[in-house]
Design a protein around this motif. Structure first.
Motif, PDB file in Angstrom:
ATOM      1  N   GLY A   1      65.137   3.832 -15.699  1.00  0.00           N
ATOM      2  CA  GLY A   1      64.383   2.938 -16.580  1.00  0.00           C
ATOM      3  C   GLY A   1      65.245   2.063 -17.456  1.00  0.00           C
ATOM      4  O   GLY A   1      64.719   1.331 -18.301  1.00  0.00           O
ATOM      5  N   ASP A   2      66.570   2.161 -17.273  1.00  0.00           N
ATOM      6  CA  ASP A   2      67.529   1.315 -17.989  1.00  0.00           C
ATOM      7  C   ASP A   2      67.590   1.584 -19.488  1.00  0.00           C
ATOM      8  O   ASP A   2      68.502   1.105 -20.162  1.00  0.00           O
TER       9      ASP A   2
ATOM     10  N   ASP B   1      60.605   5.099 -21.047  1.00  0.00           N
ATOM     11  CA  ASP B   1      61.587   4.148 -20.515  1.00  0.00           C
ATOM     12  C   ASP B   1      60.850   2.880 -20.100  1.00  0.00           C
ATOM     13  O   ASP B   1      59.622   2.802 -20.152  1.00  0.00           O
ATOM     14  N   ASP B   2      61.614   1.887 -19.649  1.00  0.00           N
ATOM     15  CA  ASP B   2      61.051   0.596 -19.235  1.00  0.00           C
ATOM     16  C   ASP B   2      61.227   0.365 -17.746  1.00  0.00           C
ATOM     17  O   ASP B   2      61.291  -0.791 -17.282  1.00  0.00           O
ATOM     18  N   GLY B   3      61.309   1.434 -16.976  1.00  0.00           N
ATOM     19  CA  GLY B   3      61.516   1.310 -15.542  1.00  0.00           C
ATOM     20  C   GLY B   3      60.236   1.005 -14.783  1.00  0.00           C
ATOM     21  O   GLY B   3      59.177   0.720 -15.363  1.00  0.00           O
ATOM     22  N   PRO B   4      60.301   1.082 -13.455  1.00  0.00           N
ATOM     23  CA  PRO B   4      59.136   0.748 -12.616  1.00  0.00           C
ATOM     24  C   PRO B   4      58.072   1.837 -12.585  1.00  0.00           C
ATOM     25  O   PRO B   4      56.978   1.624 -12.048  1.00  0.00           O
TER      26      PRO B   4
ATOM     27  N   LEU C   1      53.535  11.861  -8.966  1.00  0.00           N
ATOM     28  CA  LEU C   1      53.835  12.311 -10.325  1.00  0.00           C
ATOM     29  C   LEU C   1      54.011  13.824 -10.408  1.00  0.00           C
ATOM     30  O   LEU C   1      54.803  14.323 -11.209  1.00  0.00           O
ATOM     31  N   GLY C   2      53.262  14.564  -9.600  1.00  0.00           N
ATOM     32  CA  GLY C   2      53.407  16.018  -9.605  1.00  0.00           C
ATOM     33  C   GLY C   2      54.488  16.508  -8.669  1.00  0.00           C
ATOM     34  O   GLY C   2      55.141  17.527  -8.929  1.00  0.00           O
ATOM     35  N   ARG C   3      54.723  15.766  -7.586  1.00  0.00           N
ATOM     36  CA  ARG C   3      55.677  16.220  -6.565  1.00  0.00           C
ATOM     37  C   ARG C   3      57.121  16.089  -7.037  1.00  0.00           C
ATOM     38  O   ARG C   3      57.998  16.795  -6.518  1.00  0.00           O
ATOM     39  N   VAL C   4      57.394  15.194  -7.986  1.00  0.00           N
ATOM     40  CA  VAL C   4      58.781  14.996  -8.400  1.00  0.00           C
ATOM     41  C   VAL C   4      59.356  16.232  -9.081  1.00  0.00           C
ATOM     42  O   VAL C   4      60.579  16.336  -9.236  1.00  0.00           O
ATOM     43  N   PHE C   5      58.501  17.174  -9.483  1.00  0.00           N
ATOM     44  CA  PHE C   5      59.004  18.402 -10.099  1.00  0.00           C
ATOM     45  C   PHE C   5      59.393  19.444  -9.051  1.00  0.00           C
ATOM     46  O   PHE C   5      59.961  20.478  -9.390  1.00  0.00           O
ATOM     47  N   GLU C   6      59.075  19.202  -7.779  1.00  0.00           N
ATOM     48  CA  GLU C   6      59.439  20.152  -6.734  1.00  0.00           C
ATOM     49  C   GLU C   6      60.945  20.089  -6.497  1.00  0.00           C
ATOM     50  O   GLU C   6      61.537  19.009  -6.514  1.00  0.00           O
TER      51      GLU C   6
ATOM     52  N   ASN D   1      52.509   7.304 -16.076  1.00  0.00           N
ATOM     53  CA  ASN D   1      52.911   5.904 -16.137  1.00  0.00           C
ATOM     54  C   ASN D   1      52.333   5.244 -17.378  1.00  0.00           C
ATOM     55  O   ASN D   1      51.169   5.471 -17.732  1.00  0.00           O
ATOM     56  N   ARG D   2      53.137   4.468 -18.025  1.00  0.00           N
ATOM     57  CA  ARG D   2      52.673   3.737 -19.210  1.00  0.00           C
ATOM     58  C   ARG D   2      51.786   2.568 -18.779  1.00  0.00           C
ATOM     59  O   ARG D   2      51.878   2.074 -17.649  1.00  0.00           O
ATOM     60  N   ALA D   3      50.946   2.116 -19.705  1.00  0.00           N
ATOM     61  CA  ALA D   3      49.988   1.068 -19.371  1.00  0.00           C
ATOM     62  C   ALA D   3      50.692  -0.229 -18.983  1.00  0.00           C
ATOM     63  O   ALA D   3      50.315  -0.896 -18.006  1.00  0.00           O
ATOM     64  N   ALA D   4      51.713  -0.608 -19.726  1.00  0.00           N
ATOM     65  CA  ALA D   4      52.393  -1.873 -19.447  1.00  0.00           C
ATOM     66  C   ALA D   4      53.462  -1.682 -18.372  1.00  0.00           C
ATOM     67  O   ALA D   4      53.360  -2.190 -17.260  1.00  0.00           O
ATOM     68  N   ARG D   5      54.477  -0.924 -18.694  1.00  0.00           N
ATOM     69  CA  ARG D   5      55.596  -0.724 -17.767  1.00  0.00           C
ATOM     70  C   ARG D   5      56.372   0.503 -18.212  1.00  0.00           C
ATOM     71  O   ARG D   5      56.500   0.767 -19.389  1.00  0.00           O
TER      72      ARG D   5
END
Length: 468
Positions: free
Chosen positions: A370-371, A390-393, A400-405, A443-447
């Motif tokens: 997210g830089d 962060d301000d990433g994509p 969102l749940g699988r990234v914790f595997e 995910n945030r509303a904007a970015r």
């Protein structure tokens, strides 16, 4: 008040007080009813005796003295008069057997004159009786005021000359009273019962239950502690024994998993080192570089696996820390820079090294993808919320749940420079859950992405600060 009634102690207190109050009220009601029956029997017997005596006097006295006898026999609650017709105009009366028996006993065993008795309730104050005559000349007796419920009894006794001696009397039931002695008795009984229940029963019951609840909370934060002593009633001792056995089994299970994972990662180091040596002996540069790169990736995976196993371990002793100072120290130690929004002073019980590793993984993810990273914290009721943005994509909703595997990576190239090993978030979640909390991504509303860490604030997190 609501919290008191929600507890076992408060509910038992209310139950005991209500039960004692109901028992006392029933006892008092029975006492008053028995007293009322006794008073009614005494007054009925008195009226019967006076009626029998007046009837004998009337029959034996000259006519000119009969009015004087009636006036002398009258009282505010008993009236006598003589009429040609009986006041009780029916013979199927009920409830006056004892009064009739009393009159006949006084008049003599051979007296078989007709005696009529009528009993009924009337509403009104217990006022003196007064004569009121209807148009036919018959004398009736009425109460002067309405009010209390009273018992009205009318006797009609046949005289020897064909006339009738009518006796009207009334009395009310004794009112419901709460004498001082009953109040004192209720208070002493309630005090003795409450002391016995609260200081003996509840202390033996709720004390061990509170210790079980506290041990379960600490175990949820990864602090197993010593087995609880078996105290209290048998049911409570069985519960404590079951909890101790469960805690022991879970602790052994986690320790076995940790040892297996750590041993596996450790044992892989030697063959990987040997492979690295052999790879360096390859003459062709392209093949040698490819082999070395793969071996280095495998070595990094082994190291992160060991870190993951270490994150599952709970050998580090928990400490009470000032979370604001703790995060500030983490900010100073990390190579990447991130912002911390200042918050209130909050004390938290945690294992500093393990929690530092978990937060570092989340912050490094934010900096890498997210830089930038920004961290804030606040207390919400009994939980601490740490938010990392962060301000990433961001991350696709399905992942969102699988990234914790473990070893799951969004970047499929398997490059160490772009995707990591896929264990950073798993390690972070394992450590946070070992503290009794949890971590989630959204995910945030904007970015950008929001990582939320929720940690329970223990009741014993008093401001005796250890600053690691």
């Amino acid at each position: 008040m609501v919290r008191l009634l929600d507890s076992l102690r408060g509910q038992l207190f209310l139950l005991i007080i209500c039960a004692l109050a109901v028992a006392q009220a029933i006892s008092l009601w029975l006492f008053v009813d028995e007293r009322g029956l006794a008073v009614r029997a005494a007054l009925g017997s008195e009226a019967a005796g006076r009626a029998a005596n007046v009837a004998r006097l009337i029959e034996e006295a000259p006519v000119e003295l009969q009015d004087s006898i009636l006036r002398a026999a009258d009282s505010p609650l008993v009236r006598f008069d003589i009429t040609d017709q009986p006041s009780v105009d029916h013979t199927n009366h009920m409830g006056g057997g004892s009064v009739e028996a009393r009159i006949r006993a006084l008049l003599g065993p051979d007296d078989d004159r007709e005696i009529r008795i009528e009993l009924h309730e009337a509403e009104g104050d217990l006022m003196p009786l007064a004569h009121m005559s209807d148009g036919g000349g018959t004398t009736h007796l009425r109460m002067m005021k309405d009010g209390l419920s009273t018992i009205e009894m009318t006797l009609s006794v046949a005289l020897g000359d064909g006339r009738w001696l009518n006796v009207d009397t009334r009395f009310h039931r004794p009112p419901l009273q709460w004498p001082i002695i009953s109040t004192l008795s209720f208070g002493i009984t309630a005090a003795i019962v409450l002391i016995a229940v609260f200081w003996f029963l509840l202390s033996r019951l709720t004390g061990p239950l509170r210790r079980v609840a506290g041990a379960a909370e600490r175990f949820g934060r990864g602090d197993a502690g010593e087995p609880l002593p078996l105290t209290g009633p048998k049911e409570v001792r069985d519960l404590i024994a079951t909890f101790n056995a469960m805690q022991n089994r879970l602790t052994r299970h986690m320790a076995d998993r940790t040892r297996v994972l750590a041993a596996l990662g450790h044992d892989l180091r030697s063959p990987l080192t040997a492979l690295r040596v052999h790879a360096e002996l390859v003459d062709q540069d392209e093949i040698r570089d490819s082999l070395v790169s793969s071996i280095e990736e495998m070595q990094e995976m082994v190291e992160t696996t060991l870190a993951f196993a270490h994150g599952m371990a709970t050998s580090e002793e928990p400490q009470i820390v000032d979370i604001r100072f703790f995060l500030g120290k983490l900010q100073q130690d990390m190579l990447g820079t991130f912002q911390i929004e200042d918050g209130n002073e909050i004390f938290l019980r945690l294992r500093p090294n393990a929690m530092r590793r978990a937060l570092r993984n989340l912050i490094e993810n934010a900096l890498r993808y997210g830089d930038s990273a920004s961290l804030s914290f606040e207390r919400v009721e009994d939980d601490l919320f740490i938010r990392i943005t962060d301000d990433g994509p961001g991350i696709p909703e399905a992942d969102l749940g699988r990234v914790f595997e473990p070893f799951f990576r969004l970047e499929q190239s398997r490059s160490r420079n772009t995707g990591g090993t896929g264990l950073g978030l798993s390690i972070a979640r394992t450590i946070v859950r070992a503290h009794g909390g949890d971590v989630s991504l959204s995910n945030r509303a904007a970015r950008g992405l929001l990582a939320t860490v929720i940690l329970p604030i223990a009741s014993d997190a008093i401001p005796q600060v250890s600053k690691p």
